[in-house]
Design an enzyme around this catalytic site. Structure first.
Site, PDB file in Angstrom:
ATOM      1  N   GLU A 173      -1.199  -6.056  -6.343  1.00 48.57           N
ATOM      2  CA  GLU A 173      -0.472  -5.771  -5.096  1.00 48.57           C
ATOM      3  C   GLU A 173       1.031  -6.053  -5.117  1.00 48.57           C
ATOM      4  O   GLU A 173       1.675  -6.054  -4.067  1.00 48.57           O
ATOM      5  CB  GLU A 173      -1.140  -6.484  -3.901  1.00 48.57           C
ATOM      6  CG  GLU A 173      -2.556  -5.974  -3.659  1.00 48.57           C
ATOM      7  CD  GLU A 173      -3.264  -6.585  -2.443  1.00 48.57           C
ATOM      8  OE1 GLU A 173      -2.748  -7.560  -1.875  1.00 48.57           O
ATOM      9  OE2 GLU A 173      -4.335  -6.071  -2.071  1.00 48.57           O
ATOM     10  N   GLU A 214     -10.090  -1.742  -3.734  1.00 47.98           N
ATOM     11  CA  GLU A 214     -10.303  -2.922  -2.879  1.00 47.98           C
ATOM     12  C   GLU A 214     -10.519  -2.466  -1.449  1.00 47.98           C
ATOM     13  O   GLU A 214      -9.734  -1.666  -0.935  1.00 47.98           O
ATOM     14  CB  GLU A 214      -9.070  -3.853  -2.868  1.00 47.98           C
ATOM     15  CG  GLU A 214      -9.063  -4.947  -3.882  1.00 47.98           C
ATOM     16  CD  GLU A 214      -8.026  -6.026  -3.537  1.00 47.98           C
ATOM     17  OE1 GLU A 214      -7.821  -6.319  -2.348  1.00 47.98           O
ATOM     18  OE2 GLU A 214      -7.412  -6.566  -4.459  1.00 47.98           O
TER      19      GLU A 214
END
Length: 858
Positions: free
Chosen positions: A436, A533
């Site tokens: 991320e 995710e």
């Protein structure tokens, strides 16, 4: 080996005790009874003092050989956690500052017959703060985790398990200790440090070859010549090479061609559900003119991996999917976090249980997430054996990182060590630079002024592209690398490694979380190329919570329940999700109410992740408005680090939550999936099977008030294509209810399954026509079960007097799993198998069994 008993003392010497190595300070204190279970109640905060102190490990040892006979003697640490000064006989021989690195210190001139070794640790918390203070350039956010996580600051300044300073599902336990093997190595002439085998397939010649790489420490001052023999008996492959080792770090790369005749017969390694995980025994013998002969026994696997990013007809952007051995594979699985805050507690059995549970739920992949650790060798060995593909992140997560010279050198050593250690594993199919961090910069999570953003972009490219990527490409040409997750893949590279929107559904992979929309509504989910995710929280079962709490904690709003929830507003979000479709528990008995809440959070989580995963699986073969061709679904997250509410489907200790039982079905190789669009019911046939099948679709409509079906429809010779998702049925809900008289949305429920020849059968799936809080005709049922034993398994025969939604069997602390759980029971009788993980008995199971269905919630 220097494993075993060491002395451990605190900074001022007030605490002194024996400690096991490998291990950590917390484990040693616990083992000696000096602290309670660190996971008990509020101990994560109570025991903060342990991490703030500086501890020293020491021991004496006799040298088991004549030191004068050896040219070189090293003290080798496979893993030191984290910042330490290492002394031998009161001489400083080195320092460590990276948990993920291997350290080898030359002690040839210091070692004696009897030796005293000391490892003086500094508090990781203090060290990180100090590094942050000394970083004079620009600030490196985030400084601290959110208060709800009760964590420590500046974890991005230390090369240590990032979540050990806390995370939104885990506690803060910044451990200190010698967490992996430690040993003395003595040798003359040369010594083998790394050995790896990577398979390659030459399409034009239709032939396999292996790249066998050996890295040595050569102590001789002149080159050493010799022979290396490689033998793979099963493939009738034998080759001998003349080699020469140069002084210093010498490496040999051998290309071993697999016998042409046998090459065609090579059995490849396949992911779980797609074939066997065949491995071949290989012996490599080094016969050098000086020194002893070295023999290496290895298991070698043959498989190729490609990450396909190419234009898709009728869609902007690029595809993002994996081909294994030339075959596109839909990636089904979850995300892996560390199995414990104290790595020494993670045994082979722990790993085996968790990974086997993933395979048993029809998963074929896991992503080893970038805020934990590069897992132990056994982890990857098990994945190789059972066919679990690994998306391997490098250990950087949700933060920006410094790029000063010292830091980069440490990271370079870490990356090169880890790639060398792990690249022989066929299970690893991708290296990914971080978790991320591309998104963090692109979406400006840390509110960096626009004028300064350039500095951070430059740091990002320096760290992940110019350093990590460069090393990965030079060390391992056999598998793909992406710089981040989520990323736009090739498009991110086009945009200078940082895309404007890393969440773009037309490229790469996406992470998606939404706790404010209705999770039963599939239209809120992104039609992405690859979902790496996504997820929803739930509480672990009462038997898991009970162990680490006291009776005053057993309410949803207790201090304990708030303390354990590390995700801002998490407990309330779960209530809101539940309230959309279920009645909230109102029991006057607070403990009953707490247990009801736990049950409902698990039902809700399972139903939410099911809806989202089925949407991803059914989107694999079509493009709608330029989006689709989804080829991966990895929900967040597989396992838990402690006993707390989280996104996991396996509780701490391995117990299956309802989500994991649902995963077994929503990841089944053959599955019918229903969704509703503008009043029309669509059913898709989703298949991971390698052949097309003609099947029968059975659609059954039940009134909530009766175990007898209202109507049944069998649609025959439905074509379900291999490895695809195809529409197989559609009808307006109005027509369906009309056809099944006396049915309304609130009074009826739909179940459906696919059946074929030779016993081929999908799980039975369900579709709710309304929220269950609005369901009409549901009656409280009498559920009963009888238990019997058959060889090593136990048979539970369930009986019901009425339709029962979300029937759950729970046997408390008895370790094992059921064949099915949390199901909709529409027949009088159902048989469920219990697979024990440890010896138990019919009596124990009967006395522990708690049966719950939705109407038991009051």
């Amino acid at each position: 080996s220097l494993r075993g008993s060491w002395w451990l003392r605190s900074g001022n010497g007030s605490v002194s005790l024996q400690a096991e190595v490998p291990g950590c300070v917390h484990s040693a204190l616990l083992c000696r009874g000096l602290i309670q279970d660190p996971y008990y109640r509020f101990n994560d905060v109570m025991y903060r003092w342990i991490s703030l102190d500086n501890w020293t490990y020491s021991r004496t040892f006799k040298t088991p050989f004549d030191i004068r006979k050896w040219q070189k003697v090293n003290l080798v640490f496979e893993g030191v956690d984290t910042v330490a000064q290492v002394l031998l006989n009161n001489v400083t021989i080195g320092r460590t500052d990276n948990m993920f690195n291997r350290y080898s210190f030359d002690i040839t001139s210091v070692i004696q017959e009897v030796n005293f070794v000391e490892v003086r640790f500094s508090s990781a918390v203090s060290y990180a703060a100090e590094q942050s203070r000394c970083h004079k350039a620009h600030s490196i956010p985030p400084a601290c985790p959110p208060p709800v996580q009760k964590g420590e600051c500046h974890v991005n300044f230390i090369r240590k398990e990032q979540c050990s300073f806390s995370w939104d599902w885990g506690p803060s336990f910044p451990t200190q200790g010698i967490w992996k093997d430690v040993r003395i190595e003595a040798y003359n002439h040369y010594h083998l440090i790394y050995f790896s085998i990577t398979p390659f397939f030459v399409k034009s010649a239709q032939q396999w070859y292996l790249e066998v790489e050996s890295i040595f420490d050569v102590v001789s001052s002149k080159p050493i010549a010799g022979l290396v023999a490689v033998n793979i008996p099963k493939l009738q492959t034998q080759q001998t090479f003349s080699v020469k080792l140069q002084p210093g770090e010498g490496s040999i790369v051998l290309l071993v061609n697999i016998n042409k005749v046998r090459s065609a017969a090579v059995e490849t390694w396949w992911p779980n559900g797609h074939g066997k995980q065949t491995g071949y025994n290989m012996t490599t013998t080094f016969m050098m003119e000086a020194g002893c002969q070295i023999e290496k026994f290895s298991k070698v696997y043959f498989r190729t991996v490609e990450l396909v990013q190419e234009p898709i007809p009728g869609s902007p952007g690029l595809s993002f999917y994996f081909k294994i051995n030339g075959r596109p594979i839909f990636i089904k699985g979850s995300n892996w976090i560390p199995a414990d805050s104290f790595q020494d507690r993670v045994t082979y059995d722990t790993l085996r249980l968790l990974l086997k549970s993933a395979a048993d739920a029809n998963m074929n992949a896991l992503r080893v997430w970038g805020g934990g650790v590069y897992e132990q060798d056994e982890f990857y060995d098990i994945c190789d054996e059972i066919g679990i593909m690994i998306w391997q992140d490098f250990m950087f997560a949700c933060a920006l990182y410094p790029t000063n010279q010292k830091y980069l050198e440490s990271v370079r050593a870490e990356v090169s060590h880890q790639v060398r250690r792990l690249k022989s594993h066929p299970s690893i199919i991708l290296w990914s630079g971080n978790n991320e961090n591309e998104a963090a910069i692109a979406s400006n999570w840390f509110s960096i002024p626009y004028s300064d953003i350039g500095v951070y972009i430059k740091d990002y490219v320096t760290l992940y592209v110019k350093n990590i990527r460069e090393i990965v490409l030079s060390e391992d040409k056999s598998r793909p690398f992406v710089a981040s997750s989520p990323t736009n893949g090739l498009e991110s590279i086009q945009e200078g490694w940082l895309s404007r929107d890393p969440y773009d559904t037309h490229y790469g992979d996406t992470h998606f979380y939404d706790y404010s929309s209705d999770c039963w509504n599939w239209t809120v989910y992104p039609r992405t190329r690859f979902a790496s995710e996504y997820g929803f929280q739930s509480w672990p079962s009462f038997s898991t919570i009970e162990k680490i709490s006291s009776p005053e904690d057993w309410s949803y709003t207790s201090n304990f329940s708030l303390h354990r929830q590390h995700h801002e507003g998490g407990n309330i979000q779960m209530l809101q999700e539940i309230g959309r479709h279920f009645k909230l528990p109102q029991s006057p008995d607070p403990v009953k109410q707490f247990k009801d809440m736990i049950y409902l959070t698990q039902v809700m989580q399972a139903q939410c992740v099911k809806t989202e995963t089925e949407f991803y699986r059914s989107s694999q073969s079509e493009i709608i408005n330029g989006e689709g061709h989804t080829m991966g679904a990895l929900y967040w997250q597989l396992n838990d680090i402690w006993q707390a509410p989280s996104w996991a489907s396996l509780e701490y200790g391995g117990k299956w939550k309802l989500l994991h039982y649902f995963a077994q079905n929503f990841f089944a190789p053959l599955l019918p999936v229903a969704y509703e669009d503008k009043g029309i019911l669509h059913i898709y046939g989703v298949s991971d099977l390698h052949e097309d099948h003609k099947l029968t679709l059975r659609v059954v409509v039940h009134a909530w008030s009766s175990l007898e079906p209202v109507c049944t429809l069998a649609k025959e010779s439905v074509a379900v294509k291999a490895q695809s998702a195809v529409p197989i049925y559609k009808e307006s809900i109005g027509d369906l209810l009309e056809r099944c008289r006396n049915c309304t949305r609130k009074s009826c429920v739909i179940t459906f399954c696919l059946m074929g020849e030779d016993g081929l059968r999908s799980p039975t799936n369900h579709y709710f026509l309304s929220s269950l809080k609005d369901a009409v005709g549901l009656e409280k049922t009498q559920l009963s079960a009888s238990v019997s034993q058959q060889d090593g398994i136990y048979i539970f025969v369930l009986q019901t007097t009425a339709i029962a939604p979300f029937v759950t069997l729970d046997v408390g602390n008895i370790k094992g799993r059921f064949s099915d759980n949390g199901f909709l029971m529409t027949e009088k009788k159902k048989m469920v198998v219990f697979y024990p993980w440890e010896p138990t008995s019919v009596e124990e199971l009967e006395s522990s069994l708690i049966l719950t269905s939705l109407l038991d919630v009051v």
